[in-house]
Write a protein that holds these residues in place. Structure first.
Motif, PDB file in Angstrom:
ATOM      1  N   ARG C 155       0.494  -1.057  -0.271  1.00 20.68           N
ATOM      2  CA  ARG C 155       0.024   0.289  -0.055  1.00 20.68           C
ATOM      3  C   ARG C 155       1.065   1.373   0.025  1.00 20.68           C
ATOM      4  N   VAL C 156       1.948   1.463   1.506  1.00 18.03           N
ATOM      5  CA  VAL C 156       2.831   2.386   0.716  1.00 18.03           C
ATOM      6  C   VAL C 156       3.284   2.168  -0.305  1.00 18.03           C
ATOM      7  N   ALA C 157       3.832   1.465  -1.302  1.00 15.92           N
ATOM      8  CA  ALA C 157       4.426   1.564  -1.956  1.00 15.92           C
ATOM      9  C   ALA C 157       3.417   2.132  -3.092  1.00 15.92           C
ATOM     10  N   ILE C 158       2.551   1.891  -3.556  1.00 14.97           N
ATOM     11  CA  ILE C 158       1.041   1.835  -3.945  1.00 14.97           C
ATOM     12  C   ILE C 158       0.903   3.825  -4.300  1.00 14.97           C
ATOM     13  N   ALA C 159       1.450   3.944  -3.011  1.00 10.66           N
ATOM     14  CA  ALA C 159       1.063   5.818  -2.299  1.00 10.66           C
ATOM     15  C   ALA C 159       2.067   6.408  -3.078  1.00 10.66           C
ATOM     16  N   ARG C 160       3.311   5.715  -2.824  1.00 19.45           N
ATOM     17  CA  ARG C 160       4.401   6.422  -3.584  1.00 19.45           C
ATOM     18  C   ARG C 160       4.012   6.503  -4.786  1.00 19.45           C
ATOM     19  N   ALA C 161       3.407   5.308  -5.540  1.00 16.39           N
ATOM     20  CA  ALA C 161       3.229   5.121  -7.154  1.00 16.39           C
ATOM     21  C   ALA C 161       2.931   6.258  -7.454  1.00 16.39           C
ATOM     22  N   ILE C 162       1.314   7.631  -6.540  1.00 18.55           N
ATOM     23  CA  ILE C 162       0.308   8.007  -7.038  1.00 18.55           C
ATOM     24  C   ILE C 162       0.503   9.501  -6.562  1.00 18.55           C
ATOM     25  N   VAL C 163       1.424   9.313  -6.047  1.00 17.27           N
ATOM     26  CA  VAL C 163       1.552  10.896  -5.131  1.00 17.27           C
ATOM     27  C   VAL C 163       2.241  12.015  -5.687  1.00 17.27           C
ATOM     28  N   ALA C 164       2.617  11.870  -7.166  1.00 20.95           N
ATOM     29  CA  ALA C 164       2.664  13.052  -7.219  1.00 20.95           C
ATOM     30  C   ALA C 164       2.128  13.171  -9.212  1.00 20.95           C
ATOM     31  N   ASP C 165       0.829  12.501  -8.798  1.00 23.68           N
ATOM     32  CA  ASP C 165      -0.457  12.003 -10.174  1.00 23.68           C
ATOM     33  C   ASP C 165       0.233  12.104 -11.001  1.00 23.68           C
TER      34      ASP C 165
END
Lengths: 392, 385, 232
Positions: C155-165
């Motif tokens: 989940r954290v990895a996914i958050a990292r992947a989307i944070v810069a949109d």
């Protein structure tokens, strides 16, 4: 456990090529520490050996009370006469007492190595002086003739300074002298000196009939006590009496101590640095092989074997470094000639001396570094958790 | 969080390792700082030498004396602004082990020769006017707990009075100091006449002369003229600048600079090897992480800078601690060694050199890991599943 | 609703690599179009080049020949610096083994891509919290990866992947290391990202159950694509 330890140790050692860079760095850093320590030890030992030399216990040295060094001392001709009549003075075959009143001045010579000027002692001696220096022999040429402007030069002076070859004219002060002989005393302090007839020196430097020191050979080492009593009882004599051995031992002090006060703390400081390095290496060694060690333990090898394996690796690296450092020190330092300021403001020529004792000191230091550096990592190796077999 | 955080985290990833490396670096800079400070002060004599001051000694050696009459003759030489003289007394206080550096001088001309010696005006006047006065350097007064007005007997190792004793009595009427820390104040001075008239032998001689020229540019000419005055006499002279004289004296000890450079060089070679190989290893361990950073979009330049910064940071921390320790060591030793090495401090030159070395060390140990980091190929690194 | 403008166009793409003296062809002359808003699962036997294809789409590998176009312009011939910047802007990666930085907290891991932007510290913090919220792991923001389960780390990895949109999410076996429950949760999150935030997701997987979560399945074998099925 012994067989296990050997097996683990062999595995450890065989894997060193994977950590070659770091292992080599550790070996070299320990070697450097040992080399530095041994360099200083060689310097101090060499200096001390030259100055302390083989001072004899049946030669008495007389200085004016409290002067501590020849340069500061002053005795009159009457003092010399009184000493000659003292108890326990040995006599030559023809009955003359073996007594030499001596005085030295400082002159300049040019050091071969640096081409700069440095101080040299020009000592005026009586003809008995050779009998008052152990191992004295003229190795080239001859002794100076009394009353002449001739010099004999110590072998060390010839080695370290230029312009003192046999037959060379030497200009010291306002006079020109001639070198007629080279003498050796087996490497002791006297070899760093230039000698001439005391009468000539007294004349040239306007000392009248005064001397700085008197050397006398005693009938036996024990006779020095009788001489001390004699001097103490004689109101006209205000002197310090010591055996040559005691006199040399007290002169060696200063510079030799200085070298040691500098050398040991430096070596220990560097050893701490090398220790941190060794610890780091062993720590990395255990770290990179965590899975391997865990696998061994899972198979059934004991934690103790892992401990031993790591300790042996550490001590081995240290031992190689220590021997390397000692070997290089011996090759580089042993026997090289140097000179520095002695206690009488003159140059003392000495040879660096790498003694077996110094080698033991050096290697011991290396082993201590290896032991302390490897200890905690070795404990870590013993306690690697078995689940680490799954580590990626 | 920012790049600085990442750098810090990268460096301290394995705390023990970072600490061990810092200890190694700290030791090297401790050695450098301490030796550097000692060496600088040891050779300071050359630095505090005045450009227009010459020293004239007997050509044979500075331990041989010259006739007193020389003083008057040197005063006649053109270009000599002031000439003074001094002689070595070889003094000690009460016991031979209580060594006291003592000089018999001509007070007025000596103080003129050394304007860097300072003392209150009334003490200066007292020194000039009182024959039995002993002017004591501040460091020495502290060492022996002497005060103004004390009557001190000083004994000589070398000289004797006509009455057979070697003890001269003095009254302390002045305490002086140098105007800078490096100027020594660890000796005493007294009137030459008071000393000379009691001498049993070797009277009317002096040890050396101090000549102040009107301008440094005429030093050579003045020196040669002085020496020409006494050529072919029984006591020929040799005149050199004060700096040259100090340097020549130091050189007698041998090539100390070489020994120090070798030792410091060995220490630095050691840490270079240890830290260098460890940093390469440390970056190697983080191959995958660095590859991930690249996938996120960190470009090679940025990664290079971050890895290099780690090495530099490590070097600075270890180096500054080591330098700090060296400064403490020097400060502590300063009091104990005041008699031998006056004005012992950590010189700015050593500090600046150390900082440059820290930077250089950081760059050298960091360049290869940094280059390796930029060369990490994402596909290969991530493929190692 | 899917946008019909092509996001990616792969033309005549070939990739091979040499090991020693052998040249191994992964695929050659591959053509492919991906439109914006798609959720594609790529399956195939190991060695078929699925991961290689993903790497090419993400600009972390370059083709032996052929072109990769993104939004109309070529990306396969960009310099490493420009590629890095392009990746930061347009692509988010999700790996099988999460690849989080072990020394950073979850929040700090998510913040990493934002260090490449010009956002202020405050703006970055906001974005991080938003991303963590979306994946439902905001309560673990201060934890380190070793304190999180596999599912939580992903989940954290996914958050990292989307944070810069970014527009695109590239996932390499995202559930390969997870148990069934966690896998379903992760895949559900990916679906939401695709439906609600219109992210184009290309997922490599060998798990048929995971592939079902996508809207289009592609089978890659011997360097050829085979359409498995379209589930809209």
């Amino acid at each position: 456990m012994f067989k296990q330890s050997i097996a683990v140790t062999m595995l450890n050692l065989r894997s060193i090529p994977q950590r070659l860079g770091l292992s080599l760095a550790t070996i070299f850093s320990i070697a450097l520490v040992v080399a530095v320590l041994m360099g200083f030890l060689a310097m101090a030992n060499g200096f001390r050996a030259t100055v302390a030399g083989a001072g004899e216990d049946d030669i008495a040295v007389f200085l004016r009370a409290g002067s501590q060094a020849e340069l500061n001392s002053g005795l009159s001709r009457d003092d010399v006469r009184l000493i000659e009549e003292g108890p326990g003075i040995a006599a030559a075959a023809d009955g003359t007492p073996i007594v030499s009143g001596e005085l030295y001045v400082i002159v300049d010579g040019i050091k071969r190595s640096s081409q700069t000027e440095a101080n040299l002692p020009l000592r005026g001696v009586s003809m008995q002086a050779p009998q008052l220096r152990a191992g004295f022999e003229i190795v080239e040429g001859r002794m100076f003739a009394p009353g002449s402007g001739e010099l004999v030069v110590g072998a060390s002076v010839l080695r370290e300074f230029q312009g003192f070859e046999l037959g060379d004219p030497v200009r010291l002060g306002t006079n020109t002298w001639t070198v007629v002989g080279i003498f050796s005393t087996g490497g002791s302090l006297a070899e760093s000196e230039i000698w001439t007839d005391i009468g000539v020196l007294q004349n040239l430097y306007q000392r009248g009939s005064g001397v700085q020191s008197v050397r006398a050979r005693l009938t036996s080492p024990e006779a020095i006590e009788a001489m001390r009593t004699f001097v103490a009882d004689e109101p006209r004599l205000n002197l310090d009496v010591s055996s040559e051995q005691e006199y040399f031992a007290s002169s060696a002090g200063g510079t030799s101590d200085l070298i040691m006060y500098l050398g040991w703390p430096l070596a220990i400081a560097m050893a701490i640095g090398a220790l941190a390095g060794a610890w780091n290496t062993m720590y990395s060694s255990v770290d990179t092989r965590t899975r391997e060690i865990a696998t061994l333990r899972a198979i059934g090898f004991s934690g103790g074997a892992a401990f031993v394996g790591t300790m042996v690796e550490s001590m081995m690296l240290a031992a190689i470094g220590g021997l390397l450092g000692a070997g290089v020190s011996y090759l580089m330092f042993n026997g090289i000639s140097a000179s520095t300021l002695g206690s009488g403001f003159t140059q003392v020529v000495f040879s660096f001396s790498v003694t077996p004792r110094a080698v033991i000191n050096g290697v011991a230091l290396a082993m201590i570094v290896g032991f302390v550096g490897g200890f905690i990592p070795a404990i870590r190796a013993a306690r690697v958790p078995l689940l680490s077999v799954h580590n990626g | 969080m920012n790049d600085a955080t990442l750098i810090r985290k990268g460096l301290f990833r394995k705390k023990l390792r970072a600490i061990l490396l810092m200890v190694s670096i700290m030791i090297a800079f401790l050695i450098f700082g301490a030796l550097g400070a000692f060496y600088t002060v040891f050779t300071a004599g050359v630095d505090v030498a005045a450009a227009n001051r010459l020293i004239t000694v007997n050509r044979i050696n500075f331990t041989v004396s010259m006739p007193f009459a020389y003083w008057g003759r040197v005063q006649q030489v053109d270009g000599v602004e002031n000439v003074s003289h001094a002689s070595w007394f070889g003094g000690y206080y009460q016991e031979p082990r209580n060594f006291v550096q003592s000089f018999a001088v001509d007070p007025e001309s000596y103080l003129a020769a050394y304007p860097e010696l300072v003392m209150p005006d009334e003490q200066r006047a007292a020194f000039l006017n009182t024959r039995t006065c002993l002017a004591v350097g501040d460091d020495l007064a502290t060492q022996y707990a002497w005060s103004l007005g004390d009557r001190i007997p000083l004994l000589s190792n070398i000289w004797q009075k006509t009455d057979g004793s070697s003890s001269w009595e003095f009254d302390i009427c002045a305490i002086f100091d140098g105007d800078e820390a490096a100027v020594p104040a660890n000796y005493v001075m007294f009137h030459y006449e008071y000393y000379n008239e009691a001498l049993a032998f070797n009277s009317n001689q002096l040890g050396w002369m101090i000549v102040n020229t009107t301008d440094p540019s005429i030093n050579d000419r003045v020196g040669r003229e002085i020496d020409a005055l006494f050529a072919n006499s029984s006591a020929e002279t040799e005149t050199s600048t004060e700096a040259a004289f100090s340097r020549a004296f130091l050189e007698q000890y041998g090539n100390i600079a070489l020994v120090l450079v070798l030792v410091v060089g060995a220490a630095f070679a050691t840490i270079l090897m240890i830290v260098g190989t460890t940093m390469v290893m440390a970056i190697n361990e983080r191959t995958k992480e660095i590859a991930v950073m690249k996938t996120l979009g960190f470009n090679e330049g940025r990664i290079f800078r971050m890895v290099l910064s780690e090495s530099i940071l490590l070097s600075l921390i270890g180096g500054l601690i080591g330098l700090g320790l060296a400064s403490l060591l020097v400060a502590g030793a300063a009091a104990a060694l005041a008699g031998f090495l006056p004005g012992l401090t950590m010189p700015m030159s050593v500090v600046l050199t150390a900082l440059a070395l820290m930077l250089g060390l950081g760059i050298i140990t960091g360049i290869i890991p940094a280059i390796n980091a930029t060369r990490i190929r994402i596909v290969e690194a991530l493929g190692k599943n | 609703m899917t946008d019909s403008a092509p996001l990616y166009t792969l033309t005549d793409l070939s990739k091979s690599y040499t090991r020693g003296r052998e040249t191994i062809k992964i695929f050659e002359q591959l053509d492919m179009t991906i439109t914006s808003g798609e959720f594609i699962a790529i399956m195939g036997p190991s060695g078929s080049g699925k991961t290689t294809l993903l790497n090419l789409l993400g600009g972390i590998d370059t083709p032996s020949s052929g072109t990769v176009d993104f939004e109309g312009s070529r990306v396969d011939n960009l310099s490493q610096g420009k590629l890095a910047a392009w990746r930061a802007r347009h692509v988010g990666f999700i790996f099988q083994f999460y690849n989080l930085m072990p020394t950073l907290t979850a929040a700090q891991n998510v913040e990493l891509p934002l260090l490449l932007t010009k956002l202020s510290g405050k703006e970055r913090k906001n974005r991080v919290l938003t991303a963590l919220d979306i994946v439902g792991i905001a309560d673990r923001a201060g934890h380190r990866p070793r304190q999180l389960s596999g599912g939580q780390q992903q989940r954290v990895a996914i958050a990292r992947a989307i944070v810069a949109d970014p527009e695109v999410l590239l996932c390499d076996e995202p559930t390969g290391d997870l148990d069934r429950n966690s896998a379903d949760e992760i895949l559900g999150t990916l679906q939401e990202l695709n439906k609600d935030l219109n992210k184009t997701i290309i997922m490599v997987t060998h798990d048929p159950a995971a592939a079902k979560y996508a809207r289009r399945e592609l089978f890659l074998d011997k360097g050829r694509f085979v359409e498995k099925g379209d589930h809209t």
